[in-house]
Design a protein around this motif. Structure first.
Motif, PDB file in Angstrom:
ATOM      1  N   TRP A   1      18.240  -7.698  16.212  1.00  0.00           N
ATOM      2  CA  TRP A   1      18.524  -6.606  17.143  1.00  0.00           C
ATOM      3  C   TRP A   1      18.307  -5.239  16.499  1.00  0.00           C
ATOM      4  O   TRP A   1      17.718  -4.348  17.099  1.00  0.00           O
ATOM      5  CB  TRP A   1      19.951  -6.740  17.657  1.00  0.00           C
ATOM      6  CG  TRP A   1      20.396  -5.585  18.481  1.00  0.00           C
ATOM      7  CD1 TRP A   1      19.957  -5.247  19.712  1.00  0.00           C
ATOM      8  CD2 TRP A   1      21.366  -4.609  18.115  1.00  0.00           C
ATOM      9  NE1 TRP A   1      20.610  -4.106  20.146  1.00  0.00           N
ATOM     10  CE2 TRP A   1      21.481  -3.702  19.177  1.00  0.00           C
ATOM     11  CE3 TRP A   1      22.163  -4.421  16.974  1.00  0.00           C
ATOM     12  CZ2 TRP A   1      22.354  -2.620  19.152  1.00  0.00           C
ATOM     13  CZ3 TRP A   1      23.036  -3.349  16.969  1.00  0.00           C
ATOM     14  CH2 TRP A   1      23.117  -2.469  18.045  1.00  0.00           C
ATOM     15  N   MET A   2      18.755  -5.079  15.251  1.00  0.00           N
ATOM     16  CA  MET A   2      18.657  -3.769  14.613  1.00  0.00           C
ATOM     17  C   MET A   2      17.252  -3.442  14.126  1.00  0.00           C
ATOM     18  O   MET A   2      16.820  -2.293  14.221  1.00  0.00           O
ATOM     19  CB  MET A   2      19.632  -3.697  13.434  1.00  0.00           C
ATOM     20  CG  MET A   2      21.074  -3.587  13.845  1.00  0.00           C
ATOM     21  SD  MET A   2      22.184  -3.489  12.441  1.00  0.00           S
ATOM     22  CE  MET A   2      21.743  -1.911  11.764  1.00  0.00           C
ATOM     23  N   PHE A   3      16.549  -4.413  13.574  1.00  0.00           N
ATOM     24  CA  PHE A   3      15.300  -4.115  12.894  1.00  0.00           C
ATOM     25  C   PHE A   3      14.061  -4.496  13.679  1.00  0.00           C
ATOM     26  O   PHE A   3      12.999  -3.930  13.452  1.00  0.00           O
ATOM     27  CB  PHE A   3      15.268  -4.798  11.515  1.00  0.00           C
ATOM     28  CG  PHE A   3      16.345  -4.316  10.609  1.00  0.00           C
ATOM     29  CD1 PHE A   3      16.314  -3.038  10.108  1.00  0.00           C
ATOM     30  CD2 PHE A   3      17.403  -5.127  10.271  1.00  0.00           C
ATOM     31  CE1 PHE A   3      17.299  -2.567   9.269  1.00  0.00           C
ATOM     32  CE2 PHE A   3      18.398  -4.673   9.425  1.00  0.00           C
ATOM     33  CZ  PHE A   3      18.357  -3.391   8.921  1.00  0.00           C
ATOM     34  N   ALA A   4      14.144  -5.459  14.560  1.00  0.00           N
ATOM     35  CA  ALA A   4      12.929  -5.925  15.251  1.00  0.00           C
ATOM     36  C   ALA A   4      12.907  -5.553  16.721  1.00  0.00           C
ATOM     37  O   ALA A   4      12.107  -6.084  17.476  1.00  0.00           O
ATOM     38  CB  ALA A   4      12.812  -7.437  15.102  1.00  0.00           C
ATOM     39  N   SER A   5      13.763  -4.654  17.135  1.00  0.00           N
ATOM     40  CA  SER A   5      13.750  -4.289  18.548  1.00  0.00           C
ATOM     41  C   SER A   5      12.869  -3.068  18.792  1.00  0.00           C
ATOM     42  O   SER A   5      12.457  -2.382  17.937  1.00  0.00           O
ATOM     43  CB  SER A   5      15.159  -3.992  19.030  1.00  0.00           C
ATOM     44  OG  SER A   5      15.720  -2.916  18.328  1.00  0.00           O
TER      45      SER A   5
END
Length: 80
Positions: free
Chosen positions: A76-80
């Motif tokens: 959620w934090m890095f690949a969104s």
């Protein structure tokens, strides 16, 4: 906050004409690959301890929940 044109030009000059997005996607991909390799390795380690009755049921359950939460939050934090 996006980079200004001067910052982008300076980054490309210093990095050998590599685009910022390529470097970002490479770092995020490497990070997620390490996480998705770590999770099954750690799970197999905990599973072998649980099978030999050296790890309690609650500890195994906590590990599974924490590992799944770590993967979901990282995506959620890095690949969104």
């Amino acid at each position: 906050m996006p980079m200004s044109a001067a910052q982008t030009a300076a980054f490309k000059a210093a990095s050998g004409n590599i685009d910022v997005n390529v470097l970002y996607l490479s770092c995020v991909g490497f990070f997620l690959a390490v996480l998705f390799l770590w999770a099954p390795w750690a799970m197999s380690d905990v599973w072998s301890g649980w099978a030999n009755e050296k790890v309690r049921h609650t500890t195994m359950g906590r590990f599974v929940i924490r590992a799944i939460l770590l993967l979901i939050i990282s995506i959620w934090m890095f690949a969104s």
